[in-house]
Scaffold this motif. Structure first.
Motif, PDB file in Angstrom:
ATOM      1  N   THR A 147       0.834  -1.201   0.000  1.00  0.00           N
ATOM      2  CA  THR A 147       0.000   0.000   0.000  1.00  0.00           C
ATOM      3  C   THR A 147       0.868   1.250   0.000  1.00  0.00           C
ATOM      4  N   ALA A 148       1.957   1.219   0.802  1.00  0.00           N
ATOM      5  CA  ALA A 148       2.872   2.366   0.837  1.00  0.00           C
ATOM      6  C   ALA A 148       3.561   2.549  -0.507  1.00  0.00           C
ATOM      7  N   ALA A 149       3.960   1.462  -1.154  1.00  0.00           N
ATOM      8  CA  ALA A 149       4.592   1.561  -2.470  1.00  0.00           C
ATOM      9  C   ALA A 149       3.615   2.124  -3.501  1.00  0.00           C
ATOM     10  N   ARG A 150       2.399   1.693  -3.408  1.00  0.00           N
ATOM     11  CA  ARG A 150       1.360   2.192  -4.327  1.00  0.00           C
ATOM     12  C   ARG A 150       1.191   3.708  -4.162  1.00  0.00           C
ATOM     13  N   GLU A 151       1.109   4.154  -2.901  1.00  0.00           N
ATOM     14  CA  GLU A 151       0.915   5.579  -2.658  1.00  0.00           C
ATOM     15  C   GLU A 151       2.130   6.393  -3.094  1.00  0.00           C
ATOM     16  N   GLU A 152       3.324   5.831  -2.888  1.00  0.00           N
ATOM     17  CA  GLU A 152       4.531   6.545  -3.323  1.00  0.00           C
ATOM     18  C   GLU A 152       4.566   6.668  -4.841  1.00  0.00           C
ATOM     19  N   LEU A 153       4.180   5.598  -5.534  1.00  0.00           N
ATOM     20  CA  LEU A 153       4.167   5.642  -6.994  1.00  0.00           C
ATOM     21  C   LEU A 153       3.156   6.661  -7.499  1.00  0.00           C
ATOM     22  N   ILE A 154       1.982   6.684  -6.896  1.00  0.00           N
ATOM     23  CA  ILE A 154       0.957   7.659  -7.298  1.00  0.00           C
ATOM     24  C   ILE A 154       1.435   9.073  -7.005  1.00  0.00           C
ATOM     25  N   GLY A 155       2.110   9.242  -5.861  1.00  0.00           N
ATOM     26  CA  GLY A 155       2.649  10.560  -5.531  1.00  0.00           C
ATOM     27  C   GLY A 155       3.669  11.039  -6.548  1.00  0.00           C
ATOM     28  N   LEU A 156       4.563  10.142  -6.980  1.00  0.00           N
ATOM     29  CA  LEU A 156       5.529  10.500  -8.008  1.00  0.00           C
ATOM     30  C   LEU A 156       4.827  10.858  -9.318  1.00  0.00           C
ATOM     31  N   ALA A 157       3.807  10.084  -9.654  1.00  0.00           N
ATOM     32  CA  ALA A 157       3.082  10.346 -10.900  1.00  0.00           C
ATOM     33  C   ALA A 157       2.428  11.723 -10.887  1.00  0.00           C
ATOM     34  N   LEU A 158       1.973  12.168  -9.739  1.00  0.00           N
ATOM     35  CA  LEU A 158       1.274  13.451  -9.653  1.00  0.00           C
ATOM     36  C   LEU A 158       2.223  14.636  -9.535  1.00  0.00           C
ATOM     37  N   THR A 159       3.414  14.428  -8.946  1.00  0.00           N
ATOM     38  CA  THR A 159       4.271  15.563  -8.610  1.00  0.00           C
ATOM     39  C   THR A 159       5.537  15.671  -9.438  1.00  0.00           C
ATOM     40  N   HIS A 160       6.024  14.587 -10.013  1.00  0.00           N
ATOM     41  CA  HIS A 160       7.280  14.660 -10.751  1.00  0.00           C
ATOM     42  C   HIS A 160       7.082  15.498 -12.015  1.00  0.00           C
ATOM     43  N   PRO A 161       7.992  16.427 -12.263  1.00  0.00           N
ATOM     44  CA  PRO A 161       7.798  17.320 -13.429  1.00  0.00           C
ATOM     45  C   PRO A 161       7.810  16.613 -14.778  1.00  0.00           C
ATOM     46  N   ASP A 162       8.424  15.431 -14.865  1.00  0.00           N
ATOM     47  CA  ASP A 162       8.457  14.709 -16.134  1.00  0.00           C
ATOM     48  C   ASP A 162       7.344  13.679 -16.264  1.00  0.00           C
ATOM     49  N   SER A 163       6.460  13.618 -15.277  1.00  0.00           N
ATOM     50  CA  SER A 163       5.374  12.649 -15.325  1.00  0.00           C
ATOM     51  C   SER A 163       4.314  13.063 -16.341  1.00  0.00           C
ATOM     52  N   PRO A 164       3.734  12.098 -17.054  1.00  0.00           N
ATOM     53  CA  PRO A 164       2.626  12.425 -17.976  1.00  0.00           C
ATOM     54  C   PRO A 164       1.424  13.027 -17.263  1.00  0.00           C
ATOM     55  N   PHE A 165       1.337  12.840 -15.944  1.00  0.00           N
ATOM     56  CA  PHE A 165       0.188  13.330 -15.193  1.00  0.00           C
ATOM     57  C   PHE A 165       0.452  14.685 -14.549  1.00  0.00           C
ATOM     58  N   HIS A 166       1.672  15.175 -14.663  1.00  0.00           N
ATOM     59  CA  HIS A 166       2.008  16.439 -14.014  1.00  0.00           C
ATOM     60  C   HIS A 166       1.147  17.575 -14.570  1.00  0.00           C
ATOM     61  N   GLY A 167       0.479  18.270 -13.674  1.00  0.00           N
ATOM     62  CA  GLY A 167      -0.315  19.426 -14.073  1.00  0.00           C
ATOM     63  C   GLY A 167      -1.733  19.120 -14.489  1.00  0.00           C
ATOM     64  N   ILE A 168      -2.207  17.891 -14.295  1.00  0.00           N
ATOM     65  CA  ILE A 168      -3.577  17.594 -14.728  1.00  0.00           C
ATOM     66  C   ILE A 168      -4.602  17.968 -13.654  1.00  0.00           C
ATOM     67  N   GLU A 169      -4.100  18.464 -12.525  1.00  0.00           N
ATOM     68  CA  GLU A 169      -4.963  18.934 -11.436  1.00  0.00           C
ATOM     69  C   GLU A 169      -5.798  17.815 -10.831  1.00  0.00           C
ATOM     70  N   ALA A 170      -5.241  16.647 -10.799  1.00  0.00           N
ATOM     71  CA  ALA A 170      -5.898  15.533 -10.102  1.00  0.00           C
ATOM     72  C   ALA A 170      -5.223  15.334  -8.750  1.00  0.00           C
ATOM     73  N   ASN A 171      -5.993  15.009  -7.733  1.00  0.00           N
ATOM     74  CA  ASN A 171      -5.388  14.770  -6.417  1.00  0.00           C
ATOM     75  C   ASN A 171      -5.210  13.284  -6.131  1.00  0.00           C
ATOM     76  N   THR A 172      -5.555  12.463  -7.088  1.00  0.00           N
ATOM     77  CA  THR A 172      -5.334  11.026  -6.924  1.00  0.00           C
ATOM     78  C   THR A 172      -5.349  10.356  -8.290  1.00  0.00           C
ATOM     79  N   LEU A 173      -4.843   9.150  -8.304  1.00  0.00           N
ATOM     80  CA  LEU A 173      -4.865   8.320  -9.504  1.00  0.00           C
ATOM     81  C   LEU A 173      -5.303   6.920  -9.103  1.00  0.00           C
ATOM     82  N   GLU A 174      -5.853   6.215 -10.055  1.00  0.00           N
ATOM     83  CA  GLU A 174      -6.207   4.820  -9.816  1.00  0.00           C
ATOM     84  C   GLU A 174      -5.123   3.929 -10.404  1.00  0.00           C
ATOM     85  N   LEU A 175      -4.664   2.958  -9.608  1.00  0.00           N
ATOM     86  CA  LEU A 175      -3.703   1.972 -10.096  1.00  0.00           C
ATOM     87  C   LEU A 175      -4.417   0.631 -10.131  1.00  0.00           C
ATOM     88  N   LYS A 176      -4.688   0.168 -11.345  1.00  0.00           N
ATOM     89  CA  LYS A 176      -5.429  -1.066 -11.513  1.00  0.00           C
ATOM     90  C   LYS A 176      -4.937  -1.781 -12.758  1.00  0.00           C
TER      91      LYS A 176
END
Length: 763
Positions: A527-556
């Motif tokens: 669960t912690a790894a999942r949350e860390e990965l989602i956090g990187l996806a939302l905050t890393h400047p090179d992430s495809p999700f950076h700037g989409i204004e989402a506060n969460t992502l689904e990992l499925k």
């Protein structure tokens, strides 16, 4: 890719719902194809081979050891009681560190078969021949061979096992119906297919040991203590175990000899016990005796239970087989008193064998309840239903979950119990007398702490890493299922690596606790790894999700998806490439905050001092079972065959029903062995185990095992574990032997109170 790193292969296992699925074993294909990496199968260049020389007396002292003939025959090293190995005492599993030197080859002989020398040669054949030529001179002493040679008042009372409430003696005296009987169980042995042994190799001051182990971290600590080296410089490797049943959870003194020999020779040394030594050099289930007195009303309602019992132990160590382990839990009585004595005899110290304490305890109380049923003329099923307790009287706590009533009723319905006539000898098929018996059993929920690491690879795969071991119960599989569900990937994309003391910490694989402990640790880490990965996806400047204004992502299904359908949808591997990461590693444990120091962590992984019993907290927590057995007894020859068994279990949530049912059936088969076959025969003159081989020590074979139907009546119990499961491995054996014994009485009218049930006891 090594077998340790191989992925799960389960066909079309789905996403997010792996727990509860009937998935096949991760290690199944590896084992049947010979790819599983068992410890003693490792090959090393320049390895030497060791053989232990056994004592041929049951008590006394070693006067001298003549090694000349052995050395002349090719031995390159012989260790005897005269050798000072410079070893220190090791920490016990209860956390104590005795002072003084440790002598794995003492001069004092305490039991027949005790090691008196270690012989090392270039080959196993040469070592065996050299060991045969060792000449030992003894000074013999009187021997007490077994429990049956001791009087009823022998030994000392184990105060910690005294249990009492009410006035049991007075209530028994006043009871209208009284039952009094003696019950006996013999020594039983683990009889695992894989022998005990080890390979030791030094690299400078660092020691690596390959050995079948149920607890690699505790064994690493033992070697560390014995040889006075940091635990970080010891590695114990045990990826697979070919049968343990409790015998491979602890180190034995003779194991210290192999690293000592390897250090002296400067080369790897291998020792594999012979089959007789697998009966002599570590203890199985101790022989027990117990006297039970039941006082009841005329309609079978219990008023009093009185238990006095004894179990044998060695002259140098204490291991009690607790004959009162199950007795006070099974039935509601207002008055109870239980007492047990511990009797020293000349044997190796007994040890844990599947269902320790509970199996012989259940044989006594469940046989006595059957006798009470016939004394008052009440069906044996009905008398059990009438006497179910509404809470745990020992702790005065409510049951967390106790669905034993449901196990009895659903098991009875599946078995067809309502068609059973009460009278003995009332069912037959030609010369075969048919009998039906019932008995119940229990095993406590034991909780502890665990640690796990989740590694996400550049390819998006998930790896579970822990020092926990898989002794055949399915650790590889259920941990992969847990990680898959928590991380949101298919179980096919999860690999598991276990069985190495250099990996994150784990308690012993014993006491039916490992699955509950380690699924909690893996769930937390994943669960912690999942949350860390989602956090990187939302905050890393090179992430495809950076700037989409989402506060969460689904990992499925291994893909990251935002709430908006028109936003990017990428795999974990694609995200890692985008942000320039080659992976992700997260380690978590379930230790409380006040146990995070290095000393506390070491204590948690290497001793049992942090284990919590079934009554820690607000509830009394146990697994429960009810067994229904059909036997066929040849009227002329007295031979007994079990022809059918139906068993119902309350073990909470089943993480993997397919594996659980296998565990239950395995326990039931061992219970058949306890009832009809298994008996350690001891020479009264010297305490030698006479039938110390798989030809003479009888265990059930395929031909002895009938159709076995197992039923789950459990519901999730989140007091017992994070995901709601309770222990399944030990409880299966508990109650099987009395169910069969009760069926034999129903078939023949003869009550056998001394296991195993053999034809001479029926004719």
């Amino acid at each position: 890719m090594t077998p340790l790193d191989m992925p799960m292969k389960h066909g079309d296992a789905g996403d997010g719902a792996s727990i509860g699925q009937r998935l096949s074993r991760h290690d199944g294909k590896l084992k049947i194809t010979g790819s599983a990496d068992y410890a003693l199968e490792r090959q090393f260049e320049h390895a030497a081979y060791a053989v232990l020389v056994p004592a041929t007396i049951g008590a006394g002292r070693v006067v001298s050891v003549d090694t000349a003939a052995a050395l002349a025959a090719g031995a390159i090293l012989v260790l005897t009681p005269e050798d000072d190995l410079g070893l220190a005492q090791a920490t016990t599993f209860t956390g104590q560190r005795p002072e003084g030197a440790f002598l794995p080859l003492p001069h004092e002989i305490r039991f027949d078969g005790q090691s008196v020398a270690l012989v090392v040669a270039e080959s196993l054949e040469a070592a065996t021949e050299a060991a045969r030529r060792i000449k030992v001179t003894y000074e013999a002493a009187p021997v007490t061979a077994s429990l049956v040679q001791t009087p009823e008042d022998a030994g000392t009372v184990g105060e910690q096992f005294n249990v009492a409430w009410g006035d049991a003696q007075a209530a028994y005296a006043d009871a209208p119906v009284k039952i009094e009987a003696d019950y006996h169980t013999p020594r039983e042995y683990h009889a695992a297919m894989e022998p005990h042994g080890l390979i030791a190799k030094w690299d400078g001051d660092r020691l690596t040991v390959w050995q079948p182990s149920q607890w690699v971290h505790a064994m690493a600590r033992n070697y560390s203590d014995w040889f006075g080296i940091p635990m970080e410089d010891v590695r114990v490797v045990s990826p697979y175990v070919g049968g343990g049943f409790g015998s491979k959870g602890f180190n034995y003194g003779w194991e210290a000899l192999v690293p000592a020999a390897a250090r002296r020779l400067g080369r790897p040394v291998k020792l594999a016990l012979s089959r007789p030594q697998n009966f002599n050099l570590y203890g199985g289930r101790a022989s027990t005796r117990q006297t039970l007195k039941l006082g009841a009303t005329k309609d079978g309602m219990l008023q009093s239970i009185l238990l006095t019992g004894a179990s044998e132990t060695s002259t140098y160590g204490v291991w009690p087989e607790q004959v009162g382990a199950a007795t006070p839990l099974m039935y509601g009585t207002p008055n109870y008193r239980g007492q047990q004595r511990i009797v020293q005899v000349n044997t190796v110290t007994p040890g844990a064998l599947r269902g320790p304490g509970k199996a012989p305890s259940a044989f006594g109380i469940e046989s006595a309840m059957d006798e009470l049923a016939y004394a008052v003329g009440v069906d044996p099923l009905e008398i059990r239903l009438r006497n179910q307790p509404d809470h745990d009287r020992m702790s005065n706590k409510p049951w967390s979950t106790r669905r034993l009533r449901e196990a009895l009723t659903e098991g009875a319905a599946a078995f067809g119990w309502d068609k059973r006539p009460m009278a003995p000898r009332s069912m037959r098929d030609g010369h075969q007398l048919i009998g039906w018996g019932v008995a119940t059993g229990t095993f406590p929920v034991i909780r502890n702490y665990g640690e796990a690491e989740i590694r996400v690879t550049a390819e998006g795969r998930v790896e579970v890493v822990s020092g926990a071991t898989d002794i055949g119960q399915g650790t590889y599989t259920v941990l992969a299922q847990t990680a898959a569900d928590a991380f949101g990937v298919p179980v096919d994309e999860v690999s598991v690596r276990l069985g190495d003391s250099s990996l994150p910490g784990s308690p012993v694989a014993g006491g039916s606790k490992l699955a509950g402990v380690m699924t909690g640790a893996v769930h937390k880490a994943a669960t912690a790894a999942r949350e860390e990965l989602i956090g990187l996806a939302l905050t890393h400047p090179d992430s495809p999700f950076h700037g989409i204004e989402a506060n969460t992502l689904e990992l499925k299904g291994g893909r990251l998806t935002p709430p908006r359908a028109d936003a990017p949808n990428v795999t974990v591997a694609e995200l890692l490439r985008a942000i320039g990461r080659d992976g992700l590693t997260v380690r978590r444990d379930t230790l409380p905050e006040d146990m995070q120091s290095p000393e506390e962590r070491k204590r948690a992984w290497t001793t049992m001092t942090t284990a919590q019993g079934p009554t820690v907290g607000d509830y009394s927590q146990h697994s429960w079972c009810a067994h229904f057995a059909e036997v066929r007894v040849d009227e002329d020859f007295g031979t007994v065959r079990v022809s059918r068994i139906v068993s119902a279990f309350d073990c909470g949530l089943l993480y993997n029903p397919k594996l659980v049912e296998s565990q239950w059936q395995g326990g039931i088969i061992m219970g058949i062995g306890m009832a009809l076959f298994e008996e350690g025969l001891v020479d009264a003159r010297n305490g030698r185990v006479v039938n110390n081989n798989l030809g003479d020590y009888l265990v059930p074979t395929n031909a002895d095992v009938p159709e076995i139907q197992v039923i789950s009546v459990g519901i999730p119990d989140t007091n017992a574990s994070l995901l709601g499961g309770k222990g399944v491995g030990e409880v299966g054996i508990v109650g099987v032997a009395p169910a069969i014994a009760n069926a034999v009485f129903h078939a023949t009218g003869k009550r056998v109170r001394d296991l195993p049930i053999t034809l001479e006891k029926l004719i």
